[in-house]
Write a protein that holds these residues in place. Structure first.
Motif, mmCIF file in Angstrom:
data_model
loop_
_atom_site.group_PDB
_atom_site.id
_atom_site.type_symbol
_atom_site.label_atom_id
_atom_site.label_comp_id
_atom_site.label_asym_id
_atom_site.label_seq_id
_atom_site.Cartn_x
_atom_site.Cartn_y
_atom_site.Cartn_z
ATOM 1 N N ARG A 169 0.827 -1.208 0.000
ATOM 2 C CA ARG A 169 0.000 0.000 0.000
ATOM 3 C C ARG A 169 0.861 1.257 0.000
ATOM 4 O O ARG A 169 1.973 1.271 0.517
ATOM 5 C CB ARG A 169 -0.933 0.028 1.211
ATOM 6 N N THR A 170 0.294 2.333 -0.565
ATOM 7 C CA THR A 170 0.970 3.631 -0.563
ATOM 8 C C THR A 170 0.158 4.694 0.162
ATOM 9 O O THR A 170 0.625 5.824 0.312
ATOM 10 C CB THR A 170 1.241 4.116 -2.002
ATOM 11 N N GLU A 171 -1.029 4.348 0.611
ATOM 12 C CA GLU A 171 -1.879 5.316 1.303
ATOM 13 C C GLU A 171 -1.432 5.455 2.752
ATOM 14 O O GLU A 171 -1.092 4.474 3.398
ATOM 15 C CB GLU A 171 -3.353 4.882 1.298
ATOM 16 N N LEU A 172 -1.475 6.678 3.225
ATOM 17 C CA LEU A 172 -1.146 6.922 4.629
ATOM 18 C C LEU A 172 -2.240 6.347 5.522
ATOM 19 O O LEU A 172 -3.420 6.456 5.220
ATOM 20 C CB LEU A 172 -1.026 8.425 4.886
ATOM 21 N N SER A 173 -1.824 5.764 6.614
ATOM 22 C CA SER A 173 -2.759 5.273 7.625
ATOM 23 C C SER A 173 -3.165 6.453 8.509
ATOM 24 O O SER A 173 -2.573 7.535 8.416
ATOM 25 C CB SER A 173 -2.061 4.212 8.478
ATOM 26 N N ARG A 224 -1.247 11.531 11.195
ATOM 27 C CA ARG A 224 -0.825 12.199 12.434
ATOM 28 C C ARG A 224 0.672 12.519 12.380
ATOM 29 O O ARG A 224 1.113 13.593 12.786
ATOM 30 C CB ARG A 224 -1.150 11.345 13.657
ATOM 31 N N MET A 225 1.461 11.571 11.860
ATOM 32 C CA MET A 225 2.904 11.787 11.740
ATOM 33 C C MET A 225 3.181 12.971 10.814
ATOM 34 O O MET A 225 3.991 13.839 11.136
ATOM 35 C CB MET A 225 3.573 10.519 11.198
ATOM 36 N N VAL A 226 2.488 13.035 9.677
ATOM 37 C CA VAL A 226 2.711 14.125 8.723
ATOM 38 C C VAL A 226 2.314 15.463 9.338
ATOM 39 O O VAL A 226 3.014 16.464 9.152
ATOM 40 C CB VAL A 226 1.963 13.856 7.397
ATOM 41 N N ARG A 227 1.229 15.508 10.093
ATOM 42 C CA ARG A 227 0.845 16.755 10.762
ATOM 43 C C ARG A 227 1.913 17.175 11.773
ATOM 44 O O ARG A 227 2.218 18.358 11.915
ATOM 45 C CB ARG A 227 -0.526 16.616 11.433
ATOM 46 N N SER A 228 2.515 16.196 12.458
ATOM 47 C CA SER A 228 3.606 16.503 13.397
ATOM 48 C C SER A 228 4.821 17.048 12.657
ATOM 49 O O SER A 228 5.472 17.992 13.118
ATOM 50 C CB SER A 228 4.001 15.256 14.186
ATOM 51 N N VAL A 229 5.134 16.456 11.512
ATOM 52 C CA VAL A 229 6.251 16.934 10.694
ATOM 53 C C VAL A 229 6.002 18.375 10.260
ATOM 54 O O VAL A 229 6.883 19.240 10.370
ATOM 55 C CB VAL A 229 6.474 16.033 9.458
#
Length: 129
Positions: free
Chosen positions: A31-35, A40-45
């Motif tokens: 899969r390539t879709e974010l879980s 949440r990780m991307v928002r933290s980044v």
């Protein structure tokens, strides 16, 4: 001699850019879709990137050897791109973003062929200031 080696080590440390912080998430097999955890990780980044002016945001994605039997290395590049795209949607400047898909040729953890290894289906984001 000891003073020289300490000075050389300090100089090398200053010359090497250090990651201010590293973020990590994992993908489901194939899969390539974010879980939800990935979002949440991307928002933290994105929040962390806004604390300064990053000179580089390195997105590094892997895949496991079981996926390599089924998919091309493009899978890891698409995982890294999914993270990059979401960062840009959240307002992060795309200029310092570097996307690297490691594929199965450079696993995060060595594993035998055709092995499902969740650690190898990871993406890491390092932010350099």
């Amino acid at each position: 001699m000891k003073v020289f080696s300490s000075l050389a080590a300090a100089t090398a440390l200053l010359a090497t850019p250090a990651a201010a912080h590293e973020f990590r998430d994992y993908f489901a097999h194939g899969r390539t879709e974010l879980s939800p955890a990935g979002y949440r990780m991307v928002r933290s980044v994105a929040a962390y990137a806004r604390t300064g002016r990053p000179t580089r945001i390195l997105i590094d994605a892997h895949m496991d050897t079981a996926e390599a039997a089924e998919f091309s290395d493009e899978l890891s590049r698409r995982r890294a791109q999914a993270v990059a795209s979401e960062l840009v949607i959240l307002g992060v400047d795309p200029a310092p973003i570097v996307v690297q898909g490691r594929g199965a040729s450079a696993p995060a953890r060595p594993t035998p062929p055709n092995t499902a290894e969740p650690l190898n289906r990871r993406v890491t984001v390092g932010i350099y200031f």
